[in-house]
Each structure stands twice: as C-alpha cells, then as structure tokens.
Design an enzyme around this catalytic site. Structure first.
Site, PDB file in Angstrom:
ATOM      1  N   HIS A 185       0.847  -1.184   0.000  1.00 24.04           N
ATOM      2  CA  HIS A 185       0.000   0.000   0.000  1.00 24.04           C
ATOM      3  C   HIS A 185       0.880   1.230   0.000  1.00 24.04           C
ATOM      4  CE1 HIS A 185      -3.131   2.847   1.041  1.00 24.04           C
ATOM      5  NE2 HIS A 185      -3.949   1.938   0.565  1.00 24.04           N
TER       6      HIS A 185
ATOM      7  N   ASP B 235      -8.005  -5.218  -0.106  1.00 28.90           N
ATOM      8  CA  ASP B 235      -8.561  -6.044  -1.176  1.00 28.90           C
ATOM      9  C   ASP B 235      -8.153  -7.503  -1.108  1.00 28.90           C
ATOM     10  OD1 ASP B 235     -10.097  -4.168  -2.411  1.00 28.90           O
ATOM     11  OD2 ASP B 235      -8.400  -3.321  -3.485  1.00 28.90           O
TER      12      ASP B 235
END
Ligand code: CMC
Length: 428
Positions: free
Chosen positions: A307, A364
């Site tokens: 991320h 996700d």
C-alpha cells in the site's frame, strides 16, 4: 519545532511557512515558491511527498495503521454503524441524529427512479462489457437526465445532486450486473433499508420473493463502510481535480470510477481473486508465486499486497480477514481459496522481500473472498468498491467546492526537444 522551513538555492535562501494539521502532521507551504524563486518548482511523480489539499474528512496514519472518518475510528464504525449513517458522517461531518438520518434516507428514496431512457443506453453495451466501464459511462450519462446536478453553487443545490446520485447509483450497479447475466432489470423497493435495497436490486429474481439473509446484509454493510473513504488516493484525487474545473458532480464521479478500475487501485480485488484461482488451478503451489513476485524480471505482483500509505498493516484488512472467516463460517461455505489466501499471507509475512519493503495484505486481499461467498460475480468486485467509495468521493468533491479550491493544474519539467524547424514531408 520552528514554524518556518528554509530553502537554500545557490546563494539565495527562502523561507516558507509550515502548516500543521490537528493530528500534528506537518507540511511546507510552497504556494509562493514559484513566484519568489523566479520560476523554480518541485517535482514529485506519483505525489509521494505532496499534499494536494487540507481536508477534514479522513485521517490515516500509515505507520500506526490508524484510519478514522471524521474522527471516528474505522473499527468502531465497522462494528456499530450502518453504511448510510457513515455516508452521512463522511459527507456532512458528523454522525446523523435519528431525525437527520430519516430525512436523508427519505430524500434519497424520493429520487430512486432512473429515467427509462438510461436503460436504452445500457442495452447498447455488449453483454461481455466490463461492468466498471459500463458504470462509468452510465454515471456520466445521468447528467444528461438530471441537468440541474451540474449547477452546484449553493449547499442546497449540492444536497439535491448528492441525494440523487446516492439514490440512482445502486440502481445502476444492479442494472449493470443484471445486464451481464441476462436478467430483467428492476427498480428496487422503497420500503427497504439502503443496503438491503442494494441486495434486492442485485439479486431479486422475477419468479420468487427475495428473502434477505442478515449475514449477507451485515457483511455488505461492513465492506461498504470499510471502503467509504481513504483520503487523497488515485480515484479521489481524480474526482477532486476533475471537479475543480466546476464540472458537475456526476461527471466528476464518473472520472473517479474510471480511475478506480485499474488493477493497482480498486481493480485489485478482482485481480486478487483471479490470482488465487490461478494458483489453485496450478496445483496450489504458493511458493512458485512468491518466487515470481520477488523476481524483478517477472512483471507478476502479489495482488492485494502493499500500500502506498500503510507500511505496517492495513486496519481494514484486519477487519476484513476476521469478517471473511465469520461470513464463510456462518454461510457454511468451505472455500479452498481462503486456505490459499491464508497460506500466501503467512509466507509473505515471513519473507524478507516483503518484510523489507513493508508489504502487507491490503483491504482487497480478503474482500473478494467475501463477495464470492455472497454470490457476487468476480468482475463486479470493483463495482462494489465503487459503491462503498461513493460517499467518500462525494464528501471530497463537496469539501473541495465549499473550500473554493482553485482549478487543479500541476506543472512539469519539460525534457523534450528544444526548438527545431518544420521539414517538408518529402525532405524528412
Ligand atoms: N508484489 C511484489 N512486489 C511489490 C508489490 C507487490 N504487490 N508491491 C510493491 N512491490 C515492490 C515494488 O516492486 C518495489 O520494489 P523495489 O523497491 O525493489 O523496486 C517496492 O515494493 C515498492 O513498490 P512501489 O510500487 O514503489 O510502491 P507504491 O507505493 O508506488 O505502490 C501499490 C503501492 C499498492 C500500487 C503496490 O504495492 C501494488 O502494486 N500492489 C498490488 C496491487 C494492489 O493490491 N493494489 C490495491 C491497493 S489497496 C486498495 C486501494 O486503495 O486502491
């Protein structure tokens, strides 16, 4: 700490004020940089060090794994709130009172019909079209059917555009999925709650009553809340920058949907499930895929890992991992894909390549497993992300307009040819 930053360029020194946020984040305010230095700018591809605005909506601390919407911790919201209350808080600043929430929901229901001509546009798309492309187009097309949504100068006009899109977007989501499956389209049911109506729009069959499964409803509420906002990410920055030209709300949102579609952003949830299925079909050898992810000559990336901001853990991933276990258990689903996901996560957490680069599972990594258990087709996963992100995009767009932010227009450093002259075609 002094509240001044000093910059030395050659013999000249310049001073710039520091800006401090309520959570003590610090930025150097370089608004006057170009003027005082006679044309010098900063360069920061991917905006890794650049704040584009001051915002009061979402706070996240990537090192500590903190995420709060309007000050409320994501863990509390995911456990105690429903998606509509969270949407209200994101957009208007505080959790609503019962009265405010009832009015908000009633106003949304009031606008939940979509012009029948939008169906004709939908019908023109091929059945195999990716739902994100269809959704972006239909969202933009809605402007033509709701021209007043373009005039959003006052708070009242903004409110009308906001309740309209919150009402119509779930209908478009339902239609997009049903079209790809060859199912009749429906208009939802006004008597249902906001999230219940989304499920009804997606799953109601023409020949039977729709029976709501509370486990699925609660799981969807939680997933939508977790995706509600994430400050200045790719799609949100796109919405803010498109909206800064004063194009209407629906057109701005349509640009956000397109940006979200990419596999490095929202499209990762579809990519994760496809990756897990590929590993399963290939015999479940997670080590082989770990090796591919580490190989710099192989373009393969472990989808659902890493991320831009979270460098310790993604707090949303923690909540989702627990929810995936619970939902699959409650629904009595034994999905071998979940085992592969857990195995891959364990290997990555112990693998120096991932540890050194601070790559952890993101939101996700597990969301697709829940969507799959809910009966949502893989190519609709990113659409579900868009549904959750809708209030965040709206809140950011509204903040940008109310703050009267200038049109977004980055600069560049030109590295092309210097001046050269036209050569006739026959002499080139
Ligand atoms: N698999 C393998 N290597 C990776 C991965 C990954 N998933 N992610 C980053 N790296 C490596 C990358 O190759 C680079 O290595 P090196 O330093 O040797 O060149 C290093 O880690 C830093 O990567 P980066 O691309 O510079 O980091 P970034 O902050 O620009 O990108 C990211 C963040 C999310 C785009 C990236 O981690 C990625 O592509 N992840 C996979 C896609 C994904 O899951 N996206 C969903 C993000 S969360 C949902 C959302 O909000 O959109």
């Amino acid at each position: 700490m002094s509240d001044i930053a000093k910059l030395q360029i050659g013999d000249n020194s310049y001073e710039f004020p520091l800006v401090k946020g309520t959570e003590n984040e610090v930025a150097i305010d370089i608004k006057k940089l170009r003027v005082v230095t006679n044309g010098i700018i900063t360069i920061d591809p991917g905006f890794k060090n650049t704040g584009s605005c001051e915002s009061a909506i979402t706070f996240l601390d990537g090192e500590k794994g903190i995420l709060r919407y309007r000050g409320y911790p994501i863990e509390e919201l995911a456990e105690k709130a429903d998606f509509l209350e969270v949407s209200y808080a994101l957009i208007f600043g505080n959790l609503p009172t019962k009265q405010e929430l009832d009015k908000f929901h009633a106003d949304i229901k009031e606008h939940s019909l979509v012009d029948d001509d939008v169906r004709k546009i939908l019908e023109a798309f091929p059945k195999a079209a990716h739902p994100m492309g269809v959704l972006a187009s239909l969202t933009s097309a809605l402007t033509a059917f709701n021209p007043s949504s373009v005039n959003t100068a006052s708070k009242e006009d903004m409110y009308h555009a906001i309740v309209r899109i919150l009402a119509k977007f779930p209908v478009l989501v339902g239609w997009t999925m049903r079209k790809s499956k060859g199912l009749h389209l429906n208009y939802g049911k006004k008597s249902l709650g906001y999230v219940e109506n989304i499920l009804y729009l997606m799953f109601k069959q023409p020949n039977e009553e729709y029976v709501m499964n509370p486990i699925i409803k609660d799981a969807l509420d939680k997933l939508l809340i977790l995706h509600g906002d994430h400050e200045q990410n790719c799609s949100t920055s796109t919405v803010r920058i498109a909206g800064s030209s004063h194009v209407g709300l629906f057109a701005s949102l349509s640009t956000g949907i397109s940006a979200l579609w990419g596999p490095l952003h929202g499209g990762a949830n579809q990519a994760v499930l496809e990756m897990l299925e590929a590993i399963q079909a290939d015999g479940g050898d997670t080590k082989k895929y770990m090796a591919k992810a580490k190989d710099k000559n192989d373009p393969f990336r472990l989808m659902g890992f890493g991320h831009r901001v979270y460098k310790n853990f993604d707090p949303r991933a923690k909540i989702i991992k627990k929810a995936a276990d619970e939902v699959l258990n409650d629904l009595g689903v034994d999905d071998p894909i979940l085992k592969i996901a857990k195995g891959l996560e364990q290997e990555a957490l112990n693998e120096p390549y991932f540890v050194e680069r601070k790559l952890y599972p993101n939101v996700d990594f597990y969301s697709g497993i829940i969507y799959r258990a809910m009966g949502i087709p893989t190519d609709m996963f990113t659409v579900m992300f868009a549904l959750g992100r809708l209030p965040g995009w709206i809140a950011q767009w509204r903040e940008m307009r109310l703050n009267k932010e200038p049109i977004g227009r980055p600069r560049q450093i030109y590295i092309g040819e210097t001046e050269r002259h036209f050569v006739e075609l026959d002499k080139r």
